[in-house]
Design a protein around this motif. Structure first.
Motif, PDB file in Angstrom:
ATOM      1  N   PHE A 126       0.847  -1.182   0.000  1.00 15.29           N
ATOM      2  CA  PHE A 126       0.000   0.000   0.000  1.00 15.29           C
ATOM      3  C   PHE A 126       0.889   1.239   0.000  1.00 15.29           C
ATOM      4  CE2 PHE A 126      -2.596  -3.299   1.979  1.00 15.29           C
ATOM      5  CZ  PHE A 126      -3.754  -3.182   1.227  1.00 15.29           C
ATOM      6  N   ILE A 127       0.430   2.317  -0.621  1.00 12.33           N
ATOM      7  CA  ILE A 127       1.214   3.556  -0.621  1.00 12.33           C
ATOM      8  C   ILE A 127       0.596   4.596   0.315  1.00 12.33           C
ATOM      9  CG2 ILE A 127       0.098   4.571  -2.640  1.00 12.33           C
ATOM     10  CD1 ILE A 127       2.845   5.715  -3.449  1.00 12.33           C
ATOM     11  N   TRP A 128      -0.730   4.644   0.417  1.00 10.96           N
ATOM     12  CA  TRP A 128      -1.395   5.687   1.209  1.00 10.96           C
ATOM     13  C   TRP A 128      -1.701   5.181   2.607  1.00 10.96           C
ATOM     14  CZ3 TRP A 128       0.047   9.109  -1.805  1.00 10.96           C
ATOM     15  CH2 TRP A 128      -0.059   8.975  -3.191  1.00 10.96           C
ATOM     16  N   ASN A 129      -1.430   5.999   3.591  1.00  9.31           N
ATOM     17  CA  ASN A 129      -1.734   5.647   4.977  1.00  9.31           C
ATOM     18  C   ASN A 129      -3.237   5.759   5.224  1.00  9.31           C
ATOM     19  OD1 ASN A 129       0.964   5.242   5.628  1.00  9.31           O
ATOM     20  ND2 ASN A 129       1.257   7.390   6.115  1.00  9.31           N
ATOM     21  N   ASN A 130      -3.761   4.922   6.085  1.00 11.18           N
ATOM     22  CA  ASN A 130      -5.193   4.919   6.374  1.00 11.18           C
ATOM     23  C   ASN A 130      -5.618   6.033   7.328  1.00 11.18           C
ATOM     24  OD1 ASN A 130      -5.424   2.727   4.721  1.00 11.18           O
ATOM     25  ND2 ASN A 130      -5.810   1.254   6.344  1.00 11.18           N
ATOM     26  N   ASP A 131      -4.691   6.641   8.050  1.00 12.78           N
ATOM     27  CA  ASP A 131      -5.072   7.694   8.993  1.00 12.78           C
ATOM     28  C   ASP A 131      -4.819   9.096   8.448  1.00 12.78           C
ATOM     29  OD1 ASP A 131      -2.320   7.382   9.075  1.00 12.78           O
ATOM     30  OD2 ASP A 131      -2.169   7.717  11.234  1.00 12.78           O
ATOM     31  N   VAL A 147      -1.119  18.885  -5.120  1.00 14.85           N
ATOM     32  CA  VAL A 147      -0.793  18.303  -3.818  1.00 14.85           C
ATOM     33  C   VAL A 147      -2.017  18.382  -2.923  1.00 14.85           C
ATOM     34  CG1 VAL A 147       0.155  20.461  -2.886  1.00 14.85           C
ATOM     35  CG2 VAL A 147       0.820  18.292  -1.855  1.00 14.85           C
ATOM     36  N   HIS A 148      -2.243  17.334  -2.152  1.00 11.52           N
ATOM     37  CA  HIS A 148      -3.349  17.309  -1.190  1.00 11.52           C
ATOM     38  C   HIS A 148      -2.949  16.519   0.039  1.00 11.52           C
ATOM     39  CE1 HIS A 148      -6.344  19.093  -3.806  1.00 11.52           C
ATOM     40  NE2 HIS A 148      -5.806  18.379  -4.774  1.00 11.52           N
ATOM     41  N   ALA A 149      -3.198  17.106   1.196  1.00 12.08           N
ATOM     42  CA  ALA A 149      -3.015  16.404   2.466  1.00 12.08           C
ATOM     43  C   ALA A 149      -4.395  15.971   2.947  1.00 12.08           C
ATOM     44  CB  ALA A 149      -2.363  17.321   3.490  1.00 12.08           C
ATOM     45  N   TYR A 150      -4.455  14.850   3.643  1.00 12.77           N
ATOM     46  CA  TYR A 150      -5.734  14.409   4.190  1.00 12.77           C
ATOM     47  C   TYR A 150      -5.525  13.774   5.548  1.00 12.77           C
ATOM     48  CZ  TYR A 150      -4.495   9.595   2.886  1.00 12.77           C
ATOM     49  OH  TYR A 150      -3.868   8.385   2.769  1.00 12.77           O
ATOM     50  N   THR A 151      -6.591  13.814   6.327  1.00 11.43           N
ATOM     51  CA  THR A 151      -6.690  13.000   7.532  1.00 11.43           C
ATOM     52  C   THR A 151      -8.039  12.302   7.448  1.00 11.43           C
ATOM     53  OG1 THR A 151      -7.752  14.685   8.916  1.00 11.43           O
ATOM     54  CG2 THR A 151      -5.330  14.629   8.929  1.00 11.43           C
ATOM     55  N   LYS A 152      -8.072  11.080   7.907  1.00 13.77           N
ATOM     56  CA  LYS A 152      -9.312  10.303   7.849  1.00 13.77           C
ATOM     57  C   LYS A 152     -10.435  11.044   8.574  1.00 13.77           C
ATOM     58  CE  LYS A 152     -11.175   5.749   8.743  1.00 13.77           C
ATOM     59  NZ  LYS A 152     -10.822   4.347   8.897  1.00 13.77           N
ATOM     60  N   LYS A 153     -10.117  11.574   9.736  1.00 15.92           N
ATOM     61  CA  LYS A 153     -11.128  12.226  10.563  1.00 15.92           C
ATOM     62  C   LYS A 153     -11.683  13.492   9.905  1.00 15.92           C
ATOM     63  CE  LYS A 153     -11.967  13.912  15.224  1.00 15.92           C
ATOM     64  NZ  LYS A 153     -11.431  14.092  16.561  1.00 15.92           N
ATOM     65  N   GLY A 159     -16.633   8.009   5.881  1.00 13.07           N
ATOM     66  CA  GLY A 159     -15.864   6.860   6.345  1.00 13.07           C
ATOM     67  C   GLY A 159     -15.679   5.737   5.346  1.00 13.07           C
ATOM     68  N   ASN A 160     -15.857   6.014   4.051  1.00  7.87           N
ATOM     69  CA  ASN A 160     -15.731   4.946   3.044  1.00  7.87           C
ATOM     70  C   ASN A 160     -14.315   4.770   2.492  1.00  7.87           C
ATOM     71  OD1 ASN A 160     -15.465   7.140   1.364  1.00  7.87           O
ATOM     72  ND2 ASN A 160     -17.133   6.580  -0.023  1.00  7.87           N
ATOM     73  N   GLY A 161     -13.358   5.555   2.998  1.00  8.52           N
ATOM     74  CA  GLY A 161     -11.973   5.417   2.555  1.00  8.52           C
ATOM     75  C   GLY A 161     -11.657   6.134   1.269  1.00  8.52           C
ATOM     76  N   TYR A 162     -12.637   6.910   0.730  1.00  6.45           N
ATOM     77  CA  TYR A 162     -12.427   7.652  -0.519  1.00  6.45           C
ATOM     78  C   TYR A 162     -12.619   9.139  -0.277  1.00  6.45           C
ATOM     79  CZ  TYR A 162     -12.510   9.042  -5.392  1.00  6.45           C
ATOM     80  OH  TYR A 162     -12.219   9.631  -6.595  1.00  6.45           O
TER      81      TYR A 162
END
Length: 167
Positions: A126-131, A147-153, A159-162
């Motif tokens: 996997f390349i992308w972290n889940n958190d 460029v884009h930064a993300y956090t799951k929260k 909450g579908n991971g997309y």
């Protein structure tokens, strides 16, 4: 008088926000002039993470890159995708995106296909972290395309991971 000042302040704030100048509001993609943009990322593959090449779900993790031009065809050869820790993928083969077209860069091994809009990383990890993570797209020249930064929260409200970035 107060109304006028309030409206002026509101208009000024709206201009500042639209330019991405408010502290804490990243002006991520707005500052890059590229017809290629990150449309979205399936950073958390459905199911239990398994990076086995056979039977794993690394192919369900993908990044969608879209050509937002109305008239320019773009060859992805030489473009680079990276994450925050330096994991990267370089498009080494020609893969053309017509105006409005997209490609899904998937994990795992597979056969790249212009017709099916897919390129495989030929890597089962996997390349992308889940958190949380940051996704960088670089032009062949080395200049940033997006460029884009993300956090799951904060970014994955359902909450579908997309996460979608550009429509």
């Amino acid at each position: 008088m107060r109304t006028r000042h309030a409206l002026t302040a509101a208009a000024t704030m709206a201009s500042v926000v639209s330019l991405g100048l408010v502290a804490g509001t990243p002006a991520q993609a707005a500052e890059y002039s590229s017809v290629l943009k990150i449309k979205g990322v399936q950073y958390d593959a459905p199911g239990r993470d398994s990076n086995k090449c056979s039977g794993g779900n690394a192919a369900s993790e993908y990044l969608t890159i879209k050509n937002y031009s109305r008239s320019t065809t773009v060859n992805l050869k030489g473009y680079v995708v990276k994450d925050a820790t330096g994991n990267k993928f370089t498009f080494t083969k020609s893969h053309t995106l017509q105006p409005g077209d997209y490609v899904k860069l998937r994990g795992n091994r597979g056969t790249d296909s212009d017709a099916k809009n897919v390129v495989y990383r030929q890597n089962c990890n996997f390349i992308w972290n889940n958190d949380k993570d940051t996704i960088y797209l670089y032009k062949p020249s080395g200049a940033r395309a997006d460029v884009h930064a993300y956090t799951k929260k904060a970014n994955d409200r359902d909450g579908n991971g997309y996460i979608t970035y550009h429509g």
